[in-house]
Design an enzyme around this catalytic site. Sequence first.
Site, PDB file in Angstrom:
ATOM      1  N   TYR A 160       4.401 -16.429  32.650  1.00  0.00           N
ATOM      2  CA  TYR A 160       3.221 -15.745  33.898  1.00  0.00           C
ATOM      3  C   TYR A 160       3.253 -14.460  34.003  1.00  0.00           C
ATOM      4  O   TYR A 160       3.974 -13.611  33.568  1.00  0.00           O
ATOM      5  CB  TYR A 160       3.715 -16.578  35.265  1.00  0.00           C
ATOM      6  CG  TYR A 160       4.896 -15.837  35.773  1.00  0.00           C
ATOM      7  CD1 TYR A 160       4.856 -14.636  36.665  1.00  0.00           C
ATOM      8  CD2 TYR A 160       6.100 -16.251  35.685  1.00  0.00           C
ATOM      9  CE1 TYR A 160       5.895 -14.075  37.245  1.00  0.00           C
ATOM     10  CE2 TYR A 160       7.226 -15.999  36.309  1.00  0.00           C
ATOM     11  CZ  TYR A 160       7.253 -14.587  37.077  1.00  0.00           C
ATOM     12  OH  TYR A 160       8.178 -14.198  37.515  1.00  0.00           O
ATOM     13  N   LYS A 187     -25.073  -0.426  12.227  1.00  0.00           N
ATOM     14  CA  LYS A 187     -26.655  -0.255  11.731  1.00  0.00           C
ATOM     15  C   LYS A 187     -26.671  -0.531  10.233  1.00  0.00           C
ATOM     16  O   LYS A 187     -27.521  -1.364  10.037  1.00  0.00           O
ATOM     17  CB  LYS A 187     -26.973   1.252  11.682  1.00  0.00           C
ATOM     18  CG  LYS A 187     -28.327   1.270  11.941  1.00  0.00           C
ATOM     19  CD  LYS A 187     -28.955   2.818  12.055  1.00  0.00           C
ATOM     20  CE  LYS A 187     -28.480   3.458  13.119  1.00  0.00           C
ATOM     21  NZ  LYS A 187     -29.885   3.845  13.962  1.00  0.00           N
ATOM     22  N   GLY A 197     -26.510   8.004  20.479  1.00  0.00           N
ATOM     23  CA  GLY A 197     -27.008   9.493  20.624  1.00  0.00           C
ATOM     24  C   GLY A 197     -25.690  10.279  20.404  1.00  0.00           C
ATOM     25  O   GLY A 197     -25.941  11.506  20.424  1.00  0.00           O
ATOM     26  N   GLU A 214      14.015  -3.937  33.954  1.00  0.00           N
ATOM     27  CA  GLU A 214      13.096  -2.790  33.858  1.00  0.00           C
ATOM     28  C   GLU A 214      13.949  -1.682  33.654  1.00  0.00           C
ATOM     29  O   GLU A 214      13.411  -0.430  33.731  1.00  0.00           O
ATOM     30  CB  GLU A 214      12.597  -2.991  35.420  1.00  0.00           C
ATOM     31  CG  GLU A 214      13.682  -2.744  36.444  1.00  0.00           C
ATOM     32  CD  GLU A 214      13.246  -3.009  37.908  1.00  0.00           C
ATOM     33  OE1 GLU A 214      12.044  -2.537  38.145  1.00  0.00           O
ATOM     34  OE2 GLU A 214      14.069  -3.246  38.878  1.00  0.00           O
ATOM     35  N   ARG A 273     -28.925  -5.271  16.642  1.00  0.00           N
ATOM     36  CA  ARG A 273     -27.454  -5.361  16.850  1.00  0.00           C
ATOM     37  C   ARG A 273     -27.637  -6.186  17.986  1.00  0.00           C
ATOM     38  O   ARG A 273     -28.510  -6.294  18.887  1.00  0.00           O
ATOM     39  CB  ARG A 273     -26.771  -3.814  17.143  1.00  0.00           C
ATOM     40  CG  ARG A 273     -27.331  -3.365  18.380  1.00  0.00           C
ATOM     41  CD  ARG A 273     -26.513  -1.911  18.775  1.00  0.00           C
ATOM     42  NE  ARG A 273     -27.521  -1.444  19.670  1.00  0.00           N
ATOM     43  CZ  ARG A 273     -27.616  -0.053  19.839  1.00  0.00           C
ATOM     44  NH1 ARG A 273     -26.893   0.603  19.263  1.00  0.00           N
ATOM     45  NH2 ARG A 273     -28.334   0.508  20.895  1.00  0.00           N
ATOM     46  N   CYS A 292       5.993  -8.220  36.235  1.00  0.00           N
ATOM     47  CA  CYS A 292       5.310  -8.050  37.563  1.00  0.00           C
ATOM     48  C   CYS A 292       5.151  -6.610  37.704  1.00  0.00           C
ATOM     49  O   CYS A 292       4.708  -6.001  38.712  1.00  0.00           O
ATOM     50  CB  CYS A 292       6.485  -8.364  38.767  1.00  0.00           C
ATOM     51  SG  CYS A 292       7.957  -7.624  38.774  1.00  0.00           S
ATOM     52  N   ASP A 313       8.903   0.505  35.583  1.00  0.00           N
ATOM     53  CA  ASP A 313      10.334   1.255  35.466  1.00  0.00           C
ATOM     54  C   ASP A 313      10.588   1.162  34.168  1.00  0.00           C
ATOM     55  O   ASP A 313      11.005   2.151  33.475  1.00  0.00           O
ATOM     56  CB  ASP A 313      11.467   0.472  36.409  1.00  0.00           C
ATOM     57  CG  ASP A 313      11.395   1.292  37.543  1.00  0.00           C
ATOM     58  OD1 ASP A 313      11.383   2.585  38.116  1.00  0.00           O
ATOM     59  OD2 ASP A 313      11.457   0.342  38.775  1.00  0.00           O
ATOM     60  N   HIS A 337     -31.626   7.586  27.135  1.00  0.00           N
ATOM     61  CA  HIS A 337     -30.234   7.887  26.983  1.00  0.00           C
ATOM     62  C   HIS A 337     -29.375   7.754  28.460  1.00  0.00           C
ATOM     63  O   HIS A 337     -28.212   6.950  28.167  1.00  0.00           O
ATOM     64  CB  HIS A 337     -30.196   9.419  26.792  1.00  0.00           C
ATOM     65  CG  HIS A 337     -28.711   9.899  26.655  1.00  0.00           C
ATOM     66  ND1 HIS A 337     -28.013  10.579  27.552  1.00  0.00           N
ATOM     67  CD2 HIS A 337     -27.998   9.821  25.370  1.00  0.00           C
ATOM     68  CE1 HIS A 337     -26.656  10.790  27.076  1.00  0.00           C
ATOM     69  NE2 HIS A 337     -26.660  10.723  25.812  1.00  0.00           N
ATOM     70  N   MET A 379     -24.073  10.738  17.512  1.00  0.00           N
ATOM     71  CA  MET A 379     -23.856  11.441  16.347  1.00  0.00           C
ATOM     72  C   MET A 379     -25.239  11.804  15.692  1.00  0.00           C
ATOM     73  O   MET A 379     -26.218  11.652  16.424  1.00  0.00           O
ATOM     74  CB  MET A 379     -23.129  10.667  15.016  1.00  0.00           C
ATOM     75  CG  MET A 379     -21.782  10.496  15.468  1.00  0.00           C
ATOM     76  SD  MET A 379     -20.724   9.294  14.145  1.00  0.00           S
ATOM     77  CE  MET A 379     -21.666   7.938  14.629  1.00  0.00           C
ATOM     78  N   SER A 399      11.965 -11.230  35.253  1.00  0.00           N
ATOM     79  CA  SER A 399      10.578 -10.781  35.530  1.00  0.00           C
ATOM     80  C   SER A 399      10.490  -9.394  34.853  1.00  0.00           C
ATOM     81  O   SER A 399      11.431  -8.259  35.529  1.00  0.00           O
ATOM     82  CB  SER A 399      10.470 -10.748  36.873  1.00  0.00           C
ATOM     83  OG  SER A 399       9.428 -10.141  37.145  1.00  0.00           O
ATOM     84  N   THR A 440       7.540  -3.693  34.199  1.00  0.00           N
ATOM     85  CA  THR A 440       7.029  -2.585  33.217  1.00  0.00           C
ATOM     86  C   THR A 440       6.847  -1.192  33.669  1.00  0.00           C
ATOM     87  O   THR A 440       6.632  -0.381  32.976  1.00  0.00           O
ATOM     88  CB  THR A 440       6.080  -3.117  32.452  1.00  0.00           C
ATOM     89  OG1 THR A 440       5.254  -3.863  33.398  1.00  0.00           O
ATOM     90  CG2 THR A 440       6.531  -4.521  31.462  1.00  0.00           C
ATOM     91  N   ARG A 468     -29.348   8.481   8.612  1.00  0.00           N
ATOM     92  CA  ARG A 468     -29.007   8.041  10.115  1.00  0.00           C
ATOM     93  C   ARG A 468     -27.502   7.799   9.910  1.00  0.00           C
ATOM     94  O   ARG A 468     -26.950   7.135   9.165  1.00  0.00           O
ATOM     95  CB  ARG A 468     -29.653   6.820  10.579  1.00  0.00           C
ATOM     96  CG  ARG A 468     -31.164   7.026  10.880  1.00  0.00           C
ATOM     97  CD  ARG A 468     -31.698   5.519  10.951  1.00  0.00           C
ATOM     98  NE  ARG A 468     -33.227   5.905  10.958  1.00  0.00           N
ATOM     99  CZ  ARG A 468     -33.850   6.015  12.255  1.00  0.00           C
ATOM    100  NH1 ARG A 468     -33.319   5.984  13.255  1.00  0.00           N
ATOM    101  NH2 ARG A 468     -35.353   5.889  12.138  1.00  0.00           N
TER     102      ARG A 468
END
Length: 906
Positions: free
Chosen positions: A878, A31, A109, A771, A344, A858, A795, A460, A111, A790, A793, A100
Amino acid sequence: MRDLPDQTSVQKFVYDFTEGNKDLKDLLGGKGANLAEMTNLGLPVPPGFTITTEACQVYLDSGDEPAALRSEVSAHLEALEQRMGKKLGEPADPLLVSVRSGAKFSMPGMMDTVLNIGLSDASVTGLAQQAGDERFAWDSYRRLIQMFGRTVLGVDGELFEEALEEAKETKGVTVDTDLGAADLKQLVKRFKKIVKAEAGRDFPQDPREQMDLAIKAVFASWNGDRARLYRRQERIPNDLGTAVNVCSMVFGNLGPDSGTGVAFTRDPASGQQGVYGDYLQNAQGEDVVAGIRNTVPLAELEKIDKASYDLLMRIMETLENHYLDLCDIEFTIERGKLWMLQTRVGKRTAGAAFRIATQLVDQGLINEAEALMRVNGAQLAQLMFPRFDEDAPVELLGRGIAASPGAAVGKAVFDSYTAVKWSRSGEKVILIRRETNPDDLDGMIAAEGILTSRGGKTSHAAVVARGMGKTCVCGAEELEVDTKRRRMTVGGTVVEEGDLVSIDGSTGKVYLGEVPVVPSPVVEYFEGRMHAGADDADELVAAVHRIMAYADRVRRLRVRANADNAEDALRARRFGAQGIGLCRTEHMFLGERREMVERLILADHDEERAEALEKLLPLQKKDFIELLEAMDGLPVTVRLLDPPLHEFLPDITELSVRVALAEARKDHNENDLRLLQAVHRLHEQNPMLGLRGVRLGLVIPGLFAMQVRAIAEAAAARKDAKGDPRAEIMIPLVGTVQELEIVRDEAEAVIAEVEAATGTSLKLALGTMIELPRAALTAAQIAEAAEFFSFGTNDLTQTVWGFSRDDVEASFFTAYLEKGIFGVSPFETIDQDGVGSLVRSAVAAGRATRPGLKLGVCGEHGGDPESVHFFHEVGLDYVSCSPFRIPVARLEAGRAAIESRGSDSR
Ligand code: PEP
Ligand code: MG
């Protein structure tokens, strides 16, 4: 003498609006930065100054404001007083200010804000004289006591509301504008008594004390419950703090030639250019946002005050051309003079984001790279939700304002508490309120959609729902919402708590019962059932098409699918997949094949095992032929069997009961007994860390060989059929290169056999999943035996954190999220510092050993927007994700590529 170090230079905590600019959001909040920008553009902004977020951070850290703040504020206040030619709260002609909040990110709304600071018993008459309007002065004073009492002194706001209602009842009027000066004077007395009784102190009469207390209250409101909850939801960091804007007051409640409004330079729901907004005559800003009185459409302002309307239109154009985006604006007209209170870059719906981005390209305001950065994967995912079937028989209850799109069905609930309670027990709910206020936030988060009977597009409910991407219909005035009796009435129909309702946030329609849904046009487009240039394609589909095409042109990351049947593979291909990154073969061992696997597990000797494997071989081969055909010409990574064997056997408890009952009946079942023995033998305390993945392949003779043979034979068959099969074989859960070497040798022998038997050269790449932490830590060695990595993520997250994948999310993640230990589950968005750093080092180590090593991911993170950016940055080739998330991954991969170019070259 040495130069003084930089740190000793005095930190500046207060900036005049003329000193800032729009790029100082970190310091001045959104603001404050934009007020400064508008001031410097020469637009009519009431003068004022901004206290920095850094001052708030000091307050939050130490519990007190910085020592230097008071004198800085004094200097800026003095300058403001000089400029305005009046002094804060001076009895004869008081300068009044608003205080403000305004953080870096908009938190509508959430704060505090206090208006009319400077009014007191002494100055209220001065204001009345200056304004020539006694009613206005007393109305402003009662508003100050009400707002100050609630936000600064912590008095229950309901008490003021009740007193106001009573005053109206006594007078026999329904709207507050019908209360006269004398009524308001009485009300002020009443309000002051409430303050004294509830806060244990008098309402402060010293204007400077009012201002200082209000500033502190705004600082403190950063840590209010609502604000914290909102930040968690929106993933806004907790340590930013808020700036405080002290701004000279202008009044929209000085009579019919005054008013206040909210405007957008384009429709935030559709993106259409035009005049959008709401205006409320003779009112102050909070009346509009709270939806307390009904507003008129902004276009009406042309009739009410043409000069101000024309000026507003010119300013809106200036702002769009300056910000190169949709702007939202708050303004006030004080006796025919227009003032800009805020602007804004405005929030918008997902559909509008895509449309506006391409419209701005067509207007020559931004380039395609910038357009891509104006949208994101979460918005695209939202556009892929289904919509209501317009041809289904429906019972229309009413119609409101289409405030935030989507099709939501759920049970009617009339308060936030019930919304949260019911949704926790798995119910889908629609939160129905007369209007919402920040206290409804919990319920809004829990609900499928929000329906209100009052308030406009800027109420709101509308603003918050749009921000959350939740379906919302607001201002459906025909609905009579009775929160006390937990029901709503529309004409003769009564909807009780628990009754099903459907709300359409794209049309504003409200239906009784459950309306069936149809796929979104964006999905129809991805499916190839609607073409972007076709007559029935709307502007949205055309915009999505253009932005996707651009993302595809610029992205470096390729996008593959996690798919294990031809149907999913074909869909993935239609959605833009460039191959399969993970085919989980265990999904091929379900249904009637389960019994064959059971026989394999139960086999006592080699022959029996070979027989079971032989039965599975042709079935597997057929699976792979279909998959390779669906993905002809594209890579298909087939992962050998991963899960622990007990998953293919009956449940231990059920089987034990069955055997025990049979024994009791003297009904001896040999097979069940053998099964039970096997189940006991294979039972593990921590199956996720037990006999699975490559470990299985090493201890069950022939299992992996059968799978490799099926893949090789399928590839040969596809070649025979003149196809272009590109199968890759992937070994799961490898922890050390030795495991991989043994499996690899065996696989190579099988492939050579198939090549010899079929006379075909197959060139099947062999690689591994990374993994386990040990695999990542020894990636340099593992790369000796792997042609590709590969990253698994899922495990890897499980094992790096020591979190059991299937247990922790339900058991304690909510508590962790609430305590802010992490902002989002690490199973959803990659934990860059921990899991991510292992990925990063394994990438480097793997490539150091084998420069051409192909790298992908993967795990679920492959389709998560934020994680895609990370994978781009660490240099993977990839990402692979479920078919439905492919467009999101494509889009985000494009955005990641633009982002890494840096903002200068956009
Ligand atoms: C992984 O662990 O990330 C993975 C993709 O394998 P799964 O989820 O099948 O264990
Ligand atoms: Mg795994």
